[in-house]
Structure formats: structure tokens, C-alpha cells
Design an enzyme around this catalytic site. Structure first.
Site, PDB file in Angstrom:
ATOM      1  N   ASP A 290       0.828  -1.248   0.198  1.00  0.00           N
ATOM      2  CA  ASP A 290      -0.020  -0.059   0.042  1.00  0.00           C
ATOM      3  C   ASP A 290       0.916   1.326   0.051  1.00  0.00           C
ATOM      4  O   ASP A 290       1.860   1.357   0.735  1.00  0.00           O
ATOM      5  CB  ASP A 290      -0.847   0.150   1.254  1.00  0.00           C
ATOM      6  CG  ASP A 290      -2.057   0.999   1.338  1.00  0.00           C
ATOM      7  OD1 ASP A 290      -1.478   2.295   1.555  1.00  0.00           O
ATOM      8  OD2 ASP A 290      -3.091   0.851   1.102  1.00  0.00           O
ATOM      9  N   ILE A 291       0.551   2.306  -1.063  1.00  0.00           N
ATOM     10  CA  ILE A 291       1.313   3.407  -0.799  1.00  0.00           C
ATOM     11  C   ILE A 291       1.135   4.237   0.300  1.00  0.00           C
ATOM     12  O   ILE A 291      -0.208   4.401   0.936  1.00  0.00           O
ATOM     13  CB  ILE A 291       0.920   4.357  -1.930  1.00  0.00           C
ATOM     14  CG1 ILE A 291       0.922   3.689  -3.447  1.00  0.00           C
ATOM     15  CG2 ILE A 291       1.832   5.624  -2.087  1.00  0.00           C
ATOM     16  CD1 ILE A 291       2.472   3.175  -3.831  1.00  0.00           C
ATOM     17  N   GLU A 333      -4.908   2.591  -3.660  1.00  0.00           N
ATOM     18  CA  GLU A 333      -3.462   2.648  -3.429  1.00  0.00           C
ATOM     19  C   GLU A 333      -2.959   1.472  -3.159  1.00  0.00           C
ATOM     20  O   GLU A 333      -1.977   1.316  -3.130  1.00  0.00           O
ATOM     21  CB  GLU A 333      -3.081   3.983  -2.765  1.00  0.00           C
ATOM     22  CG  GLU A 333      -3.354   3.594  -1.109  1.00  0.00           C
ATOM     23  CD  GLU A 333      -4.496   3.965  -0.646  1.00  0.00           C
ATOM     24  OE1 GLU A 333      -4.913   4.216   0.600  1.00  0.00           O
ATOM     25  OE2 GLU A 333      -5.440   4.063  -1.411  1.00  0.00           O
TER      26      GLU A 333
END
Length: 416
Positions: A290-291, A333
Site C-alpha cells: 500500500d502506498i 492505492e
């Protein structure tokens, strides 16, 4: 069954039916035309014989009758004149024959054979009208011929001078033919038939060769049509449909922004690989990441910059993966990676390489960005959702440990 195969099967059936129908019609037409040609030739010969007879009777015989007392001239006999004249045709046109077949002839060569006797007897017995002609076929193969027979019935009294009794016959005729044959005829008696034989082999062979030529040309045309329609089908239907299907497949299975596969396609691939790995008894791992602080990126730099980050992240991930691996945008994201035949330690190393690649190079207009990772290896027992859940839980542990790190998932059933 593909559309091309269906089309070709239908086309082949249609062309075969068309060829069969055309062949049946053409064969019948050519056969009839050949028979009509034979009949025409037989009528031509019959009328030629009749014309020779009439010419001899009207223009030759009256001038030579006065010489019969000195010498009998067969040329004055209409039947003889017609037979001899048409006999000359046989040298140039073999098989074309004319004969005046008689049951009791003066000239032995005119004696009726077996089948000619049957035809004469039909006329004599009244089975056939004396005003009609009869026709039929005799012989086989190259000797197959069509015959036309017309009755010879005594209608003129002058015929009796040569055929009633030897006593009244010209002595000069008796010197040539004798007294045993050609006598005892009666008025209105059917004594024989005029027979014309025309060969059937040559017209029928010509019809057969024409049939083969026509069918060959038709078959060639069908082959060209078959090829042309297939080429047209490919260029106008199949190839455009294939391109459209690829586009639809991409729309259905890929994420439009990152060009990675979507969540649905990833689950399909994961289920397939799990089934294969179960058979091979090999290893399979998933990496979920995950960003970090992605909402802050969108709020600070705008959604366009956030989209650039997502696309650039997908490119950096793709550069590090093998062709057998599969990366997907899982949602927002969040990304997930399927690592085929990869044990846990190798999966951790790949995840670390991806993390470093994302964090090590700044993104345009945004700067440095990091990501948090969770890695889980399948235990050959849990289903796909349980495997992904373990990786997701490891991801959240990485988030809680300060982000920008890789965390190994706990074993299935382990206490939290």
C-alpha cells in the site's frame, strides 16, 4: 467451435449441395442433348434414305426399266440404291448404318437378324401402329447405337412383279438372285423394316467430357469462392472481432489507469495457479503493499499527481517481476503481487526489492514516496481469500511499525 469452423462447415455443405444439384442438372441436360443429337442424326439418315428411294423411283428407274430384259440392274431398285448410297458414309462415319431388313429378302444381305425380326413381328402382329416409327438401343460400350425402324409394307402393285412368284419375275433378276428367296409377298403385307443405326458412344462421350469440364470449372470456381470468402471473413469479421475481443478482454481484466490486471482477474489467476501448485507440490506467495500517506498526496498535490504516482509505481513493479508473476491493482492505492513457485524467503527478497525501488527514486512533482508490504506463503490448505487476508494483516502490521517496510505474515492459525 470457432466462427470460422462453423462458417466453413455451413459453406461446405451449401457448396456441396449446390455442386450436387448442378451436377445432377448438367449431367441430365448433357445426356438429353446427346440423345437428341443422336435422334436428329437418325432422322436425317432415315429421310436421306427416303429421298434416295424417291429419286430412284421417280428419276432413275423409268429410264432403265426397258433394259431389264437384257440385264438386271440392281441400281434401279430403290432399296438397293438407298442401301448402297448410305453404305458409302460408313467409311467416313463408322457406325452409321442403313439397312432394309426383310424376313424373306431377294438379296441375302438384307435378311433380318434376331432383333430386327422381333421389330418386324411387332409390326406384323399389330403391336405397333404401321404409321409410326419405333426406336430403341442395341449393342454395348463403343458399339451402343440408337436404331429407328420404319415398316416396309407392300402398297404398290409393281412390287409384286419381282416378289410374287418366280414365274412373273424378270429372268435377268432370277439369273442373279435365283428363285428361292424374295417371293411369296402379298399386298398390304409388312415384309420388313427400314432400319437406321446411329452410334451413341461419340455423342455420349462428348457429353461426358463436357460434364467433367463443366464440373471441373464449377469446382474450381467453388474453391476460389471458398478461399475468397474465408479471406473476406478473416479481414472483415474475424480479425476485427479478435481485436475487439482483446480490447474487451483488457477492459474486463485490466485496470485502466495502471494497465495491471484488476482484482477479479487476479483472483482467477490465483485460483488457477493454486490448483497447478497443488499438483506440483511447489510453493506460491503473495505480496500485498500500500502506498504510504496516499491521501495526503492527493490532498496536497491533486488527484492527477496521485494518478501519476499509481502509474509510476505499477511500472516500477513490472520492471522487477518475472513473466510468470502477476501484479494487480487491488483497489485504490493498494497493490498485490502473485509470485509463482516462490518460497517465503525469496518472496520477502522480492518485496524488499520492490520497496526499495519505490522509495529510492523520487516521483515527478511529488518527491519521495514509500510503501508498506505484507508477504504470505500459501500452506496448500487455505483458500485464496484466507491467503490474501494473511498478507493484508501483515501489511497493516507494517503500517503500525512505521511504514516503508516488509512484514512476513503469520502462519495460518497462529495467535495474533
Amino acid at each position: 467451435m470457432s466462427i470460422r469452423l462453423k462458417f466453413n462447415l455451413v459453406l461446405a455443405v451449401v457448396l456441396l449441395l449446390a455442386a450436387a444439384g448442378a451436377g445432377f442438372y448438367v449431367h441430365g441436360f448433357l445426356q438429353k442433348a446427346a440423345i437428341d443429337e443422336v435422334r436428329h442424326n437418325s432422322q436425317l439418315m432415315m429421310h436421306s434414305a427416303m429421298a434416295i428411294r424417291d429419286y430412284t423411283t421417280e428419276l432413275v428407274k423409268p429410264h432403265l426399266d426397258e433394259k431389264l430384259e437384257e440385264k438386271f440392274l440392281p441400281q434401279t431398285v430403290p432399296a438397293y440404291a438407298a442401301t448402297e448410297t448410305l453404305k458409302r458414309l460408313q467409311n467416313r462415319f463408322p457406325g452409321y448404318e442403313y439397312k432394309e431388313a426383310v424376313l424373306n429378302p431377294t438379296n441375302a444381305r438384307d435378311r433380318a437378324n434376331e432383333w430386327e425380326e422381333r421389330v418386324i413381328q411387332d409390326f406384323r402382329d399389330g403391336k405397333v401402329d404401321l404409321k409410326q416409327e419405333v426406336s430403341g438401343e442395341v449393342g454395348e460400350g463403343m458399339h451402343r447405337a440408337l436404331y429407328v425402324a420404319r415398316p416396309i409394307t407392300i402398297k404398290q402393285p409393281q412390287c409384286m412383279a419381282c416378289h410374287s412368284t418366280p414365274a412373273v419375275a424378270p429372268p435377268t433378276m432370277l439369273k442373279i438372285y435365283g428363285e428361292k428367296n424374295g417371293f411369296g409377298w402379298a399386298m398390304n403385307e409388312t415384309v420388313g423394316v427400314q432400319v437406321v443405326k446411329v452410334p451413341m458412344f461419340y455423342p455420349l462421350e462428348k457429353a461426358r467430357q463436357t460434364f467433367y469440364t463443366v464440373m471441373g470449372a464449377l469446382f474450381g470456381s467453388f474453391v476460389l469462392l471458398f478461399v475468397g470468402l474465408n479471406l473476406s471473413l478473416s479481414s472483415l469479421v474475424i480479425e476485427p472481432m479478435a481485436r475487439l475481443n482483446l480490447k474487451l478482454e483488457d477492459l474486463a481484466t485490466k485496470d485502466f489507469l495502471t494497465d495491471l490486471v484488476n482484482r477479479r482477474r487476479f483472483f482467477e489467476r490465483l485460483e488457477t495457479e493454486m490448483a497447478a501448485i497443488r499438483v506440483k507440490n511447489s510453493s506460491l506467495s503473495v505480496v500485498m503493499f500500500d502506498i504510504d500517506f496516499f491521501k495526503r498526496i492527493n490532498d496536497t498535490f491533486g488527484h492527477d499527481s496521485g494518478d501519476v504516482v499509481l502509474k509510476s509505481t505499477a511500472l516500477r513493479v513490472r520492471e522487477l517481476l518475472r513473466s510468470s508473476d502477476c501484479a494487480a491493482r487491488f483497489g485504490g492505492e493498494e497493490f498485490i503481487i502473485l509470485l509463482k513457485e516462490t518460497p517465503l524467503d525469496a518472496a520477502m527478497a522480492i518485496a524488499e526489492a520492490v520497496r526499495a525501488r519505490i522509495a529510492g527514486t523520487p516521483f515527478d512533482a511529488v518527491g519521495h514516496v514509500s510503501a508498506s508490504f505484507g508477504v504470505a506463503t500459501w500452506d496448500h490448505k487455505e483458500d485464496s481469500h484466507a491467503l490474501i487476508k494473511r498478507a493484508d494483516e501483515a501489511l497493516y502490521v507494517a503500517k503500525s511499525q512505521g511504514r516503508n517496510c516488509v512484514v512476513q505474515a503469520k502462519e495460518p492459525g497462529a495467535a495474533a
